[in-house]
Design a protein around this motif. Structure first.
Motif, PDB file in Angstrom:
ATOM      1  N   SER A  27      35.835  34.365  42.492  1.00 52.60           N
ATOM      2  CA  SER A  27      36.625  35.597  42.589  1.00 52.60           C
ATOM      3  C   SER A  27      37.660  35.709  42.528  1.00 52.60           C
ATOM      4  N   GLY A  28      38.245  36.900  42.174  1.00 55.18           N
ATOM      5  CA  GLY A  28      39.835  37.087  42.104  1.00 55.18           C
ATOM      6  C   GLY A  28      40.355  37.118  40.940  1.00 55.18           C
ATOM      7  N   ARG A  43      45.131  35.139  43.350  1.00 51.99           N
ATOM      8  CA  ARG A  43      44.426  34.324  44.561  1.00 51.99           C
ATOM      9  C   ARG A  43      43.112  34.017  44.035  1.00 51.99           C
ATOM     10  N   SER A  84      39.200  32.784  44.713  1.00 51.75           N
ATOM     11  CA  SER A  84      38.473  32.327  45.783  1.00 51.75           C
ATOM     12  C   SER A  84      37.110  31.799  45.159  1.00 51.75           C
ATOM     13  N   TYR A 142      40.431  28.026  48.102  1.00 45.38           N
ATOM     14  CA  TYR A 142      41.213  29.100  47.448  1.00 45.38           C
ATOM     15  C   TYR A 142      42.198  28.419  46.258  1.00 45.38           C
TER      16      TYR A 142
END
Length: 126
Positions: free
Chosen positions: A7-8, A19, A21, A79
């Motif tokens: 995600s992100g 960022r 993840s 991350y």
């Protein structure tokens, strides 16, 4: 079996930040190494950054000093902090998990990761 969910992703202007993840679940999710690879249209998938279960990291030369890979204490979420982004960072980013062990001079390969997420698109405009 390890499942990965990225995600992100999104769109950002040159010089901006994103960022990413990647949440890992399943057997040995916390004990495996994790990595971020990316693939731009018409190009081969390339390593961006990787971290093994001991916390050792590796970065591609193209992102050193701009990207940072990290993981939570449980080592199930990894991350990728991306700063000072450039148009050439535009790609689909994939999270991988596998029995990666990093040592000095070793460059992670796709074959070090047996599990992959579906990918998240990152677009950097100039």
């Amino acid at each position: 079996q390890v499942q990965l969910q990225e995600s992100g992703g999104g769109s950002v202007q040159s010089g901006g930040s994103l960022r990413l993840s990647c949440k890992a679940s399943g057997y040995s999710a916390g004990g495996s190494g994790k990595g971020w690879f990316r693939q731009a249209p018409g190009k081969a998938r390339e390593e961006v950054a990787a971290i093994d279960s001991r916390g050792r990291t590796h970065y591609a030369d193209s992102v050193k000093g701009r990207f940072t890979i990290s993981q939570d204490n449980a080592k199930t979420t990894v991350y990728l902090q991306m700063n000072n982004m450039k148009p050439q960072d535009t790609a689909t980013y994939y999270c991988g998990a596998g029995p990666l062990r990093l040592w000095d001079g070793y460059i992670p390969l796709e074959s070090d990761f047996g599990y992959w997420g579906q990918g998240t698109q990152v677009t950097v405009s100039s």
